[in-house]
Design a protein around this motif. Sequence first.
Motif, PDB file in Angstrom:
ATOM      1  N   SER A  53     -33.440  42.192  93.843  1.00 49.95           N
ATOM      2  CA  SER A  53     -33.162  43.753  93.447  1.00 49.95           C
ATOM      3  C   SER A  53     -34.504  44.685  93.402  1.00 49.95           C
ATOM      4  N   ILE A  54     -34.533  45.479  92.434  1.00 46.00           N
ATOM      5  CA  ILE A  54     -34.840  46.554  92.171  1.00 46.00           C
ATOM      6  C   ILE A  54     -35.121  47.692  91.324  1.00 46.00           C
ATOM      7  N   ALA A  61     -40.125  48.589  99.035  1.00 45.84           N
ATOM      8  CA  ALA A  61     -39.083  47.858  98.938  1.00 45.84           C
ATOM      9  C   ALA A  61     -38.279  47.374  99.421  1.00 45.84           C
ATOM     10  N   ALA A  87     -34.512  56.697  93.652  1.00 46.18           N
ATOM     11  CA  ALA A  87     -34.019  55.980  93.379  1.00 46.18           C
ATOM     12  C   ALA A  87     -32.376  55.412  94.443  1.00 46.18           C
ATOM     13  N   MET A  92     -33.985  55.514  98.453  1.00 47.38           N
ATOM     14  CA  MET A  92     -34.251  54.363  98.350  1.00 47.38           C
ATOM     15  C   MET A  92     -33.174  53.149  98.818  1.00 47.38           C
ATOM     16  N   ALA A  93     -31.806  53.770  97.910  1.00 48.56           N
ATOM     17  CA  ALA A  93     -30.889  53.214  98.112  1.00 48.56           C
ATOM     18  C   ALA A  93     -30.143  53.205  99.373  1.00 48.56           C
ATOM     19  N   LEU A 119     -36.145  43.376  98.723  1.00 50.32           N
ATOM     20  CA  LEU A 119     -34.871  42.623  99.055  1.00 50.32           C
ATOM     21  C   LEU A 119     -34.974  41.916  99.921  1.00 50.32           C
ATOM     22  N   CYS A 158     -29.613  44.501  95.115  1.00 48.10           N
ATOM     23  CA  CYS A 158     -29.293  46.039  94.582  1.00 48.10           C
ATOM     24  C   CYS A 158     -30.216  46.976  93.941  1.00 48.10           C
ATOM     25  N   VAL A 159     -30.359  48.238  93.499  1.00 49.03           N
ATOM     26  CA  VAL A 159     -31.365  49.295  92.651  1.00 49.03           C
ATOM     27  C   VAL A 159     -30.234  49.170  91.391  1.00 49.03           C
ATOM     28  N   ILE A 176     -25.914  50.561  94.129  1.00 51.46           N
ATOM     29  CA  ILE A 176     -26.249  51.052  93.044  1.00 51.46           C
ATOM     30  C   ILE A 176     -26.001  50.093  91.865  1.00 51.46           C
TER      31      ILE A 176
END
Length: 250
Positions: A154-155, A145, A176, A179-180, A149, A81-82, A187
């Motif tokens: 995760s990030i 990213a 962010a 990106m997600a 993943l 996940c982010v 998130i």
Amino acid sequence: MKSLTLSRLLYLVYLFLVGFPVLLLLTSLCCILLIAASYLGVPASFISRVTKCWSWSCLAMTLCRVEVRGGEHLPSSSAPCVVVANHQSAYDIFVLNAYIGIPFKWVMKSELRRLPLVGRACEASGFIFVDETRVSSITHTIEDAKRVLATGSSIFIFPEGSRTETGRMIRFKKGAFVMASELDVPILPVTIDGAFEVLRRGTYLPHRHRIVLTIHPAFHMSEQGTPPAHIPASARLAQQMIASALSEEA
């Protein structure tokens, strides 16, 4: 007041005689291990364990206690996940490293790459650098990213972009959440409260203070509407969730 002054004096004596020398040694050892690990091709789980131990040591050696709430909301290690968190202090990095128990990579400013030894260790660990001065940087960041993943990690990212100067949370940037959305991952909002009192921006000597880490339920951006409206909606929701666990001053 005298007892507070004496307590502070004793704490500073301890830091200079014990805490800082030990932390300098541990930080150097951690960086060397991470750089060596990149050449030896050791599993990513080793990097996570090393950074976790280093971060926990930084908190312990500066006598900062961390309380974790909402641990049941942590995703499994196989569900990347982010992770988005407010940014109160440099201590936020220690708290997230030590207490978010999932494999991860940081998204960090490109200028941090220039830090002696630490920058090289971050590169070796596969962390993602973003250059905020270049418009095309977000595209490269998303590609990096995706590779992270794909490995199950995760990030971690601070949507405010930098540490708060006043202790109060500022508006989230959209990177962010873009990106997600692009990567189709949930998130995970996380609140850090108390780190500002430990080490404010522009200061160099920490204070003893309790830090509370609150992990909120993850959400999918598709629940917040259709693209592109779901990006600002998700940023607002994440900020509201994070703010809900902050002290009134923050």
